[in-house]
Scaffold this active site. Structure first.
Site, PDB file in Angstrom:
ATOM      1  N   HIS A  82       0.850  -1.191   0.000  1.00  0.00           N
ATOM      2  CA  HIS A  82       0.000   0.000   0.000  1.00  0.00           C
ATOM      3  C   HIS A  82       0.894   1.253   0.000  1.00  0.00           C
ATOM      4  O   HIS A  82       1.860   1.326   0.755  1.00  0.00           O
ATOM      5  CB  HIS A  82      -0.872  -0.050   1.265  1.00  0.00           C
ATOM      6  CG  HIS A  82      -1.908   1.012   1.367  1.00  0.00           C
ATOM      7  ND1 HIS A  82      -1.605   2.339   1.511  1.00  0.00           N
ATOM      8  CD2 HIS A  82      -3.265   0.943   1.333  1.00  0.00           C
ATOM      9  CE1 HIS A  82      -2.720   3.043   1.575  1.00  0.00           C
ATOM     10  NE2 HIS A  82      -3.739   2.225   1.468  1.00  0.00           N
ATOM     11  N   ARG A 100      -2.669   0.993  -4.434  1.00  0.00           N
ATOM     12  CA  ARG A 100      -2.440  -0.457  -4.504  1.00  0.00           C
ATOM     13  C   ARG A 100      -2.690  -0.946  -5.932  1.00  0.00           C
ATOM     14  O   ARG A 100      -3.353  -0.262  -6.702  1.00  0.00           O
ATOM     15  CB  ARG A 100      -3.427  -1.208  -3.604  1.00  0.00           C
ATOM     16  CG  ARG A 100      -3.461  -0.816  -2.173  1.00  0.00           C
ATOM     17  CD  ARG A 100      -4.431  -1.733  -1.414  1.00  0.00           C
ATOM     18  NE  ARG A 100      -5.544  -1.014  -0.854  1.00  0.00           N
ATOM     19  CZ  ARG A 100      -6.664  -1.606  -0.395  1.00  0.00           C
ATOM     20  NH1 ARG A 100      -6.796  -2.921  -0.473  1.00  0.00           N
ATOM     21  NH2 ARG A 100      -7.636  -0.890   0.124  1.00  0.00           N
ATOM     22  N   LYS A 129      -6.239  -0.662  -7.856  1.00  0.00           N
ATOM     23  CA  LYS A 129      -7.106   0.310  -7.184  1.00  0.00           C
ATOM     24  C   LYS A 129      -7.032   1.625  -7.967  1.00  0.00           C
ATOM     25  O   LYS A 129      -6.256   1.761  -8.908  1.00  0.00           O
ATOM     26  CB  LYS A 129      -6.670   0.500  -5.732  1.00  0.00           C
ATOM     27  CG  LYS A 129      -6.935  -0.730  -4.858  1.00  0.00           C
ATOM     28  CD  LYS A 129      -8.359  -0.785  -4.325  1.00  0.00           C
ATOM     29  CE  LYS A 129      -8.543   0.165  -3.157  1.00  0.00           C
ATOM     30  NZ  LYS A 129      -9.934   0.149  -2.650  1.00  0.00           N
ATOM     31  N   ASP A 134      -5.880   8.454  -6.574  1.00  0.00           N
ATOM     32  CA  ASP A 134      -6.431   9.307  -5.517  1.00  0.00           C
ATOM     33  C   ASP A 134      -5.378  10.389  -5.249  1.00  0.00           C
ATOM     34  O   ASP A 134      -4.194  10.077  -5.107  1.00  0.00           O
ATOM     35  CB  ASP A 134      -6.685   8.449  -4.265  1.00  0.00           C
ATOM     36  CG  ASP A 134      -7.156   9.261  -3.046  1.00  0.00           C
ATOM     37  OD1 ASP A 134      -6.920  10.483  -3.002  1.00  0.00           O
ATOM     38  OD2 ASP A 134      -7.731   8.648  -2.127  1.00  0.00           O
ATOM     39  N   CYS A 155      -4.402  11.961  -2.770  1.00  0.00           N
ATOM     40  CA  CYS A 155      -3.549  11.917  -1.577  1.00  0.00           C
ATOM     41  C   CYS A 155      -2.278  11.105  -1.824  1.00  0.00           C
ATOM     42  O   CYS A 155      -1.263  11.324  -1.177  1.00  0.00           O
ATOM     43  CB  CYS A 155      -4.305  11.394  -0.358  1.00  0.00           C
ATOM     44  SG  CYS A 155      -4.652   9.636  -0.362  1.00  0.00           S
ATOM     45  N   TYR A 156      -2.330  10.175  -2.793  1.00  0.00           N
ATOM     46  CA  TYR A 156      -1.116   9.407  -3.098  1.00  0.00           C
ATOM     47  C   TYR A 156      -0.079  10.245  -3.838  1.00  0.00           C
ATOM     48  O   TYR A 156       1.045   9.801  -4.024  1.00  0.00           O
ATOM     49  CB  TYR A 156      -1.459   8.129  -3.865  1.00  0.00           C
ATOM     50  CG  TYR A 156      -2.301   7.196  -3.043  1.00  0.00           C
ATOM     51  CD1 TYR A 156      -1.831   6.715  -1.826  1.00  0.00           C
ATOM     52  CD2 TYR A 156      -3.581   6.824  -3.441  1.00  0.00           C
ATOM     53  CE1 TYR A 156      -2.610   5.897  -1.042  1.00  0.00           C
ATOM     54  CE2 TYR A 156      -4.369   6.003  -2.651  1.00  0.00           C
ATOM     55  CZ  TYR A 156      -3.873   5.546  -1.453  1.00  0.00           C
ATOM     56  OH  TYR A 156      -4.653   4.734  -0.668  1.00  0.00           O
ATOM     57  N   ASP A 193      -9.612  14.070  -3.733  1.00  0.00           N
ATOM     58  CA  ASP A 193      -9.223  12.737  -4.178  1.00  0.00           C
ATOM     59  C   ASP A 193      -9.303  12.656  -5.713  1.00  0.00           C
ATOM     60  O   ASP A 193      -8.322  12.396  -6.410  1.00  0.00           O
ATOM     61  CB  ASP A 193     -10.189  11.753  -3.474  1.00  0.00           C
ATOM     62  CG  ASP A 193     -10.187  10.340  -3.999  1.00  0.00           C
ATOM     63  OD1 ASP A 193      -9.701  10.100  -5.118  1.00  0.00           O
ATOM     64  OD2 ASP A 193     -10.704   9.448  -3.292  1.00  0.00           O
ATOM     65  N   ASP A 230     -11.246  18.186   1.004  1.00  0.00           N
ATOM     66  CA  ASP A 230     -11.140  18.191   2.467  1.00  0.00           C
ATOM     67  C   ASP A 230      -9.718  18.588   2.814  1.00  0.00           C
ATOM     68  O   ASP A 230      -8.861  18.673   1.926  1.00  0.00           O
ATOM     69  CB  ASP A 230     -11.515  16.819   3.063  1.00  0.00           C
ATOM     70  CG  ASP A 230     -10.710  15.684   2.467  1.00  0.00           C
ATOM     71  OD1 ASP A 230      -9.477  15.831   2.337  1.00  0.00           O
ATOM     72  OD2 ASP A 230     -11.297  14.640   2.128  1.00  0.00           O
ATOM     73  N   HIS A 238      -6.853  15.940   1.940  1.00  0.00           N
ATOM     74  CA  HIS A 238      -6.414  15.909   0.543  1.00  0.00           C
ATOM     75  C   HIS A 238      -5.727  17.205   0.147  1.00  0.00           C
ATOM     76  O   HIS A 238      -4.762  17.196  -0.613  1.00  0.00           O
ATOM     77  CB  HIS A 238      -7.594  15.604  -0.388  1.00  0.00           C
ATOM     78  CG  HIS A 238      -7.981  14.153  -0.380  1.00  0.00           C
ATOM     79  ND1 HIS A 238      -8.910  13.633   0.491  1.00  0.00           N
ATOM     80  CD2 HIS A 238      -7.526  13.104  -1.116  1.00  0.00           C
ATOM     81  CE1 HIS A 238      -9.011  12.334   0.279  1.00  0.00           C
ATOM     82  NE2 HIS A 238      -8.192  11.982  -0.687  1.00  0.00           N
TER      83      HIS A 238
END
Lengths: 325, 508
Positions: free
Chosen positions: B299, B347, B350, B353, B355-356, B417, B424, B427
């Protein structure tokens, strides 16, 4: 009047109001109900009270905010101090978990409960079996909501070790999930853990990324065939390709043992346009050829990846090319 | 400039894109082939039909087709994972293609960073929060950290918050060491991390000195586990966040490494760091990525925790290869970036997003330093490594994803995201951190004459940065954000100031 303030059961407790400091930043406008309950929690915690009414109070707070680790931990301590029924608690936790899919705390709480229950039934195989079944059934329910839920999967790995579920049943569960979605990487990852951490034949403490000479050949063969079959279903699905590489490394086998298989998805003729059904197959072959010293072929594969089939990773493929020399 | 005007064309685009998305299901039965060469023609056709009308002969080269077309290889088999992946691509394409009518873009098809709105959004996140935020009652300190670090990155002075931050945090520190999520809550490493970083960001002795370092050190001893890792709170879960955060606290507060007598595992030989890198090593999975604890799935967020923790313990080029299989890790990390989206997923299989952008994007400077080795300084001369691997991911892809897809367009502001999600502060913070990391090059420096007298765990204080300047820069210079430390994710320079403040104290 608040719920607790008017309740004779709580007459003896003086709630401790929250000290938020002067001009607090990002102060939350709690509902009166939540603020009151938390005031009583701070009071019982300060008095180190572990009693049935604490169970009611924590249940109430969790119903308003399930992401409250302090409340969960204090509840666990209270349950154990009172010797409360763990199965009853598990039943309740199931419902909270289903309503709070992304919650961290529930799973640790569950771990504490099972740990405790296990100690009381470790000499009773029938009871352990039924516990394992109910845990698996519950996780199946959770996976119906989100089959990649990280907390549930981490908990599952813990349960497999705790209750020694390295058996056929566990592998069948994974296969059911993979039949629903062969791209479910969490299921692939769990399979790798179940197969290659099985204490019956694995070297204890062998890391996921290293060769384990104790893995029986027929298990390696079985896993390779399983992943190969999945690859044919969707060649561009990276999960079985990663899995194959992992299996080969665990088994100390060469990547080139699967050169023919990977070649099924990659046709690069001398003249004319190539036919690539999977960039992961091309990546795999690039490694095979590099290991065999066929650098020109490897370079061609990496160039194709960078220029055509996986351009977003061009810098990475180019870096791989520089390490061919 | 706005690329497109008139509502008609936009409607047409959306309808056709959806039709294309539905096709694989039907084809599944009709075609026996394993897979199809992707139908990348759909959007190309639209571009050809629309852009000459708007920007004659110019546009096609401005947005590389990598970011406007479907991937070249797509399987026909339809599953839950491919369904949401297809939906995500369709959701992002209009933003990446500059086809959103209401967004102004530069000549590369990229909108400005809407600094003013995002700044307002973060300031607002520090005001009183309405009742539904009760779910964040145990993680409120994170709001301080996300907002303060994001604000500084966008050039805001946050010293105005110093006094209120101090008075907010004092009641959540526990006498047994560490901070809880709120007043009366147990100490927990996650809020403690957010608290310490927030205090360091606002800076000043009066802020730093509210931390009871001796109690903190004792508490860390109680969290240390015999296998090398750390529990998040006493009696709580042990995972790799704990490993990273404990290392962050030990080094920033300059705590002694020996275990306190309160530790259950006290011995003359054992320290807080005993078996810590070995434990991290056990979290690397067969995919090459890193999981939250041994046995789990790789992850992105946990990969960052692993690399950052190791890079606190020693120089990255020495310690990372010692405990992790680097080629395998890089392969997995690189596979986190998708096209056409350009962003990172956490991942395998997936979705991307925002935040990654930090959790995965932030791994790259550490990996690059690991491959390049250090720049050697002797006196005031700094010599770069002989060869540099450069950037191993697509900075352009990430920057496009961030600026095109992650900015909330409404007056609410903030980052998100993906387009279908609300912004938010979590993020906003980590998307900005990713943007900064894509705009700067980090160097790990060692001194030719390294002295041991400089104290313990000094590796984290040897980083310097340069802005990446290039001829064909796709973002406008005004959209460059300030630098964040590659390990602590706080404004560059703040960690050095905090460390020397605590070093100057000698003992506790």
């Amino acid at each position: 009047m608040g719920k607790y303030e008017g309740d004779p059961v709580w007459d003896d407790v003086v709630p401790i109001p929250q000290d938020d400091g002067e001009g607090a930043l990002a102060a939350i406008a709690y509902t009166d109900e939540y603020a009151e309950a938390m005031g009583y929690l701070r009071a019982v915690m300060a008095a180190k009270e572990y009693s049935p009414r604490v169970l009611d109070l924590t249940e109430h707070i969790i119903s308003m905010n399930a992401a409250h680790y302090t409340v969960w931990l204090y509840r666990a301590s209270t349950l154990l101090a009172l010797n409360s029924s763990i199965p009853v608690e598990l039943e309740w936790v199931n419902n909270v978990a289903l309503d709070n899919q992304k919650n961290y705390q529930i799973w640790h709480h569950r771990q504490i409960l099972i740990d405790h229950l296990y100690d009381s039934m470790s000499s009773d195989p029938a009871a352990l079996k039924s516990l394992a079944e109910s845990e698996v059934a519950f996780m199946t329910e959770m996976f119906n909501e989100d089959s990649k839920n990280y907390h549930v999967w981490s908990y599952r790995q813990w349960v497999v070790r705790k209750l020694d579920l390295f058996d056929k049943g566990e592998i069948e569960c994974i296969e059911t999930l993979l039949r629903q979605d062969v791209r479910n990487n969490s299921a692939w990852s769990h399979r790798f853990f179940v197969v290659f951490s099985n204490p019956k034949y694995c070297t204890p403490g062998s890391k996921a990324t290293e060769y384990d000479p104790k893995i029986p050949g027929e298990i390696l063969d079985r896993e390779i065939e399983f992943a190969k079959a999945a690859t044919f279903e969707a060649p561009q699905n990276q999960s079985p390709w990663n899995y194959l590489r992992g299996v080969l490394k665990k088994g100390g086998r060469k990547l080139s043992s699967l050169e023919c298989f990977a070649g099924e998805f990659v046709k690069i003729p001398e003249v004319g346009e190539e036919d690539i059904k999977s960039s992961h197959a091309l990546d795999f072959l690039a490694d095979v050829w590099a290991q065999k010293g066929e650098n020109e072929k490897a370079d061609k594969a990496l160039t194709l990846l960078g220029d055509k089939y996986d351009r977003i990773r061009k810098n990475y493929w180019d870096w791989r090319r520089t390490s061919l020399k | 400039m706005t690329f497109l005007r008139g509502k008609k064309q936009r409607v047409r685009f959306v309808r056709r894109a959806v039709a294309g998305h539905d096709r694989p299901n039907n084809q599944q039965i009709e075609q026996p082939e394993l897979c199809s060469q992707g139908r990348s023609d759909t959007l190309d056709e639209i571009f050809e039909s629309l852009f000459p009308f708007v920007l004659p002969g110019k546009t096609a080269s401005m947005i590389p087709d990598l970011f406007t077309t479907l991937p070249p290889i797509r399987d026909l088999l339809h599953t839950g994972s491919s369904q949401v992946q297809d939906e995500t691509i369709q959701e992002c394409l209009p933003f990446l293609s500059g086809l959103k009518l209401d967004i102004e873009c530069n000549e590369h098809g990229i909108p400005h960073l809407d600094r003013k709105k995002h700044i307002t959004f973060l300031h607002h996140s520090l005001r009183n929060l309405p009742a539904p935020f009760v779910a964040a009652d145990a993680s409120r300190p994170w709001f301080f950290y996300w907002a303060l670090s994001g604000l500084v990155a966008m050039g805001e002075d946050v010293s105005q918050y110093r006094e209120r931050l101090i008075s907010t945090l004092a009641p959540i520190q526990n006498s047994g060491g560490g901070f809880g999520g709120g007043n009366g809550q147990m100490s927990h490493l996650a809020p403690t991390y957010a608290v310490i970083l927030s205090l360091i960001i606002v800076g000043g002795a009066e802020a730093l000195d509210i931390i009871d370092r001796k109690a903190m050190w004792k508490w860390l001893g109680a969290l240390k586990q015999p296998d090398g890792g750390f529990q998040m709170c006493v009696g709580g879960e042990e995972d790799i966040r704990g490993a990273y955060i404990a290392a962050v606290i030990i080094t920033l507060l300059n705590l002694p490494l020996q275990l306190s007598k309160e530790s259950l595992f006290w011995s003359r030989e054992a320290t807080l760091l005993t078996n810590l890198p070995e434990w991290i090593s056990r979290c690397q999975t067969y995919e090459g990525g890193v999981s939250s604890r041994p046995d789990a799935e790789a992850h992105g967020a946990y990969a960052f925790c692993a690399l950052a923790c190791l890079s606190i313990l020693d120089d990255p080029h020495i310690i990372i290869p010692e405990y992790l299989d680097v080629p395998c890790l890089i392969s997995w990390l690189s596979a986190r970036q998708y096209a056409p989206e350009g962003g990172f997923s956490g991942r395998t299989n997936k979705l991307v997003d925002g935040c990654y952008s930090h959790w995965v994007g932030g791994c790259w400077p550490l990996i690059e330093a690991c491959l390049d080795g250090p720049s050697i300084s002797s006196g005031d001369h700094l010599s770069a490594p002989l060869t540099s691997v450069g950037h191993l991911y697509s900075r352009e892809g990430l920057i496009r994803y961030i600026l095109c897809c992650c900015q909330e367009q409404s007056k609410r502001g903030g980052l998100r995201d993906k387009p279908s999600h609300n912004s938010d502060s979590y993020h906003t913070c980590y998307v900005l951190a990713g943007l900064s990391s894509a705009q700067h090059k980090w160097h790990f420096n060692t001194s030719a004459t390294k002295t041991e007298s400089s104290g313990m765990l000094t590796a984290a204080y040897q980083w310097t940065s340069d802005p990446i300047l290039e001829y064909s820069q796709i973002f406008d210079e005004e959209d460059r954000v300030n630098t964040w430390h590659p390990i602590f994710a706080i404004p560059e320079g703040a960690s050095e100031r905090a460390r020397s403040h605590f070093e100057s104290k000698g003992g506790f």
